[in-house]
Design an enzyme around this catalytic site. Structure first.
Site, PDB file in Angstrom:
ATOM      1  N   LYS A 175       0.843  -1.193   0.000  1.00 24.98           N
ATOM      2  CA  LYS A 175       0.000   0.000   0.000  1.00 24.98           C
ATOM      3  C   LYS A 175       0.885   1.253   0.000  1.00 24.98           C
ATOM      4  O   LYS A 175       1.993   1.197   0.526  1.00 24.98           O
ATOM      5  CB  LYS A 175      -0.908   0.003   1.239  1.00 24.98           C
ATOM      6  CG  LYS A 175      -1.738  -1.250   1.429  1.00 24.98           C
ATOM      7  CD  LYS A 175      -2.863  -1.364   0.434  1.00 24.98           C
ATOM      8  CE  LYS A 175      -3.733  -2.595   0.737  1.00 24.98           C
ATOM      9  NZ  LYS A 175      -4.883  -2.705  -0.188  1.00 24.98           N
ATOM     10  N   HIS A 294      -6.523 -13.428  -7.547  1.00 25.71           N
ATOM     11  CA  HIS A 294      -7.364 -12.437  -6.876  1.00 25.71           C
ATOM     12  C   HIS A 294      -8.762 -12.495  -7.481  1.00 25.71           C
ATOM     13  O   HIS A 294      -8.917 -12.726  -8.676  1.00 25.71           O
ATOM     14  CB  HIS A 294      -6.784 -11.030  -7.028  1.00 25.71           C
ATOM     15  CG  HIS A 294      -7.368 -10.056  -6.049  1.00 25.71           C
ATOM     16  ND1 HIS A 294      -8.622  -9.507  -6.215  1.00 25.71           N
ATOM     17  CD2 HIS A 294      -6.893  -9.546  -4.884  1.00 25.71           C
ATOM     18  CE1 HIS A 294      -8.883  -8.696  -5.195  1.00 25.71           C
ATOM     19  NE2 HIS A 294      -7.858  -8.712  -4.374  1.00 25.71           N
TER      20      HIS A 294
END
EC number: 4.1.1.39
Length: 471
Positions: A175, A294
């Protein structure tokens, strides 16, 4: 009119529209071991009987259309049609039914999840006779599942490649997910892996944007990975997202990852598509790459309770198409996930034989006939206080992935990784000693934090964080 046309149009053919249930509702049908079985949650429009609604689903997802056609006489509908063979009322819901449909195996192309879904859910969901429709589960017969390669490697082969046993694996999504340069991104990867994580991860929407092109990211992440491996003596991995705008570009990225010598790549299997995913899975098996999956976009399909498709169906499809990891919710974090239902599809991902268990949402017994298993990934709003529950719920064959729960540590990325590794090791040791993680979890974390300042700092930061719908 030619004689040939007269013959075709006159023998046993009556033009017009007739109720679907006359042909496709067959309550006396005994299912075959080779049938693909589907459980649909059906909400008919007012005035439409459940038998007609269930038959309509069977018809429109197999051989039927809105009117009779003379070409029906040129084939054997009894051989090829889908059949609604049982209907039951959904307890506690008004005008909702579970319609069970059996599909002959000949309707489907071998080894193609794309064709399977195109047939079963490709057209019927917009049908006017239905207010809502949800595919709750599929039974994949062994004769069909054996036409699929499945996961590139599976759980045991991954354990052996990584030389890591007896505990869940730890991961972290880098992140901020967008905006970092490749070098700063690689720095974060190194710090997390050096601190004790097994994996770091590209976020699902990190592909090849102007601020960080894919090749630069691959190079800096690989450098970080090798440096962390050298310093820790452990095998490390970073999920390099190979998802791209074309299959050719996706494969080019996977080839480059293999040339760099990394252990794992990643794909967004719903947005990328099942055809692309299956191609990538085949390449990964042939070239020794693990494949992390994902599920970006899944909630568009599976979040509504009466329309769409339950994630357990998407999970089964992924096991067939191919993937070594897949995100599976957390039960305890920021994303939705009911415990028993989540554990139901986790078992469908990992185990070889799963018994029917309606309390966990499993409508059919599923035999995977030794198809490799998929490791579930718990990710989304989790931190060190969740570690006991995650260890107890998901067990050893899982990846526990802390993004903000690593990078949000007040002392930085590496201390965040240390905190998670210490918490995990403490929970595994306590479990192995016979302690009850569900009851003693907080105490176990507090005890470990007394000798780990990194864990103590993490405990203080996230001691009051909860993701409640009422907040």
């Amino acid at each position: 009119m030619s004689p040939q046309t007269e013959t075709k149009a006159s023998v046993g053919f009556k033009a017009g529209v007739k109720d679907y249930k006359l042909t496709y509702y067959t309550p006396d049908y005994e299912t075959k071991d080779t049938d693909i079985l589907a459980a649909f949650r059906v909400t008919p429009q007012p005035g439409v009987p459940p038998e007609e609604a269930g038959a309509a689903v069977a018809a429109e997802s197999s051989t039927g259309t809105w009117t009779t056609v003379w070409t029906d006489g040129l084939t054997s509908l009894d051989r090829y049609k889908g059949r609604c063979y049982h209907i039951e009322t959904v307890v506690g819901e008004e005008n909702q039914y579970i319609a069970y449909v059996a599909y002959p195996l000949d309707l489907f192309e071998e080894g193609s999840v794309t064709n399977m879904f195109t047939s079963i859910v490709g057209n019927v969901f917009g049908f006017k006779a239905l207010r809502a429709l949800r595919l709750e589960d599929l039974r994949i017969p062994t004769s069909y599942s054996k036409t699929f390669q499945g996961p590139p490697h599976g759980i045991q082969v991954e354990r052996d490649k990584l030389n890591k046993y007896g505990r869940p694996l730890l991961g972290c999504t880098i992140k901020p997910k967008l905006g970092l340069s490749a070098k700063n991104y690689g720095r974060a990867v190194y710090e997390c892996l050096r601190g004790g994580l097994d994996f770091t991860k590209d976020d699902e929407n990190v592909n090849s944007q102007p601020f960080m092109r894919w090749r630069d990211r691959f190079l800096f992440c690989t450098e970080a990975l090798y440096k962390a491996q050298t310093e820790t003596g452990e095998i490390k991995g970073h999920y390099l997202n190979a998802t791209a705008g074309t299959c050719e570009e996706m494969m080019k990225r996977a080839v480059f990852a293999r040339e760099l010598g990394v252990p794992i790549v990643m794909h967004d299997y719903l947005t990328g598509g099942f055809t692309a995913n299956t191609s990538l899975a085949h390449y990964c098996r042939d070239n020794g790459l693990l494949l992390h999956i994902h599920r970006a976009m899944h909630a568009v399909i599976d979040r509504q309770k009466n329309h769409g498709m339950h994630f357990r169906v998407l999970a089964k499809a992924l096991r067939m198409s191919g993937g070594d990891h897949i995100h599976a919710g957390t039960v305890v974090g920021k994303l939705e996930g009911e415990r028993e239902m989540t554990l139901g599809f986790v078992d469908l991902l990992r185990d070889d034989f799963i018994e029917k268990d309606r309390s966990r949402g499993i409508f059919f017994t599923q035999d995977w006939v030794s198809m490799p298993g998929v490791i579930p990934v718990a990710s989304g709003g989790i931190h060190v206080w969740h570690m006991p529950a995650l260890t107890e719920i998901f067990g050893d064959d899982s990846v526990l992935q802390f993004g903000g729960g690593t990078l949000g540590h007040p002392w930085g990325n590496a201390p965040g990784a240390v905190a998670n590794r210490v918490a995990l090791e403490a929970c595994v040791q306590a479990r192995n000693e016979g302690r009850d993680l569900a009851r003693e979890g907080n105490e176990i974390i507090r005890e470990a934090s007394k000798w780990s300042p990194e864990l103590a700092a993490a405990c203080e930061v996230w001691k009051a964080i909860k993701f409640d719908s009422n907040q």
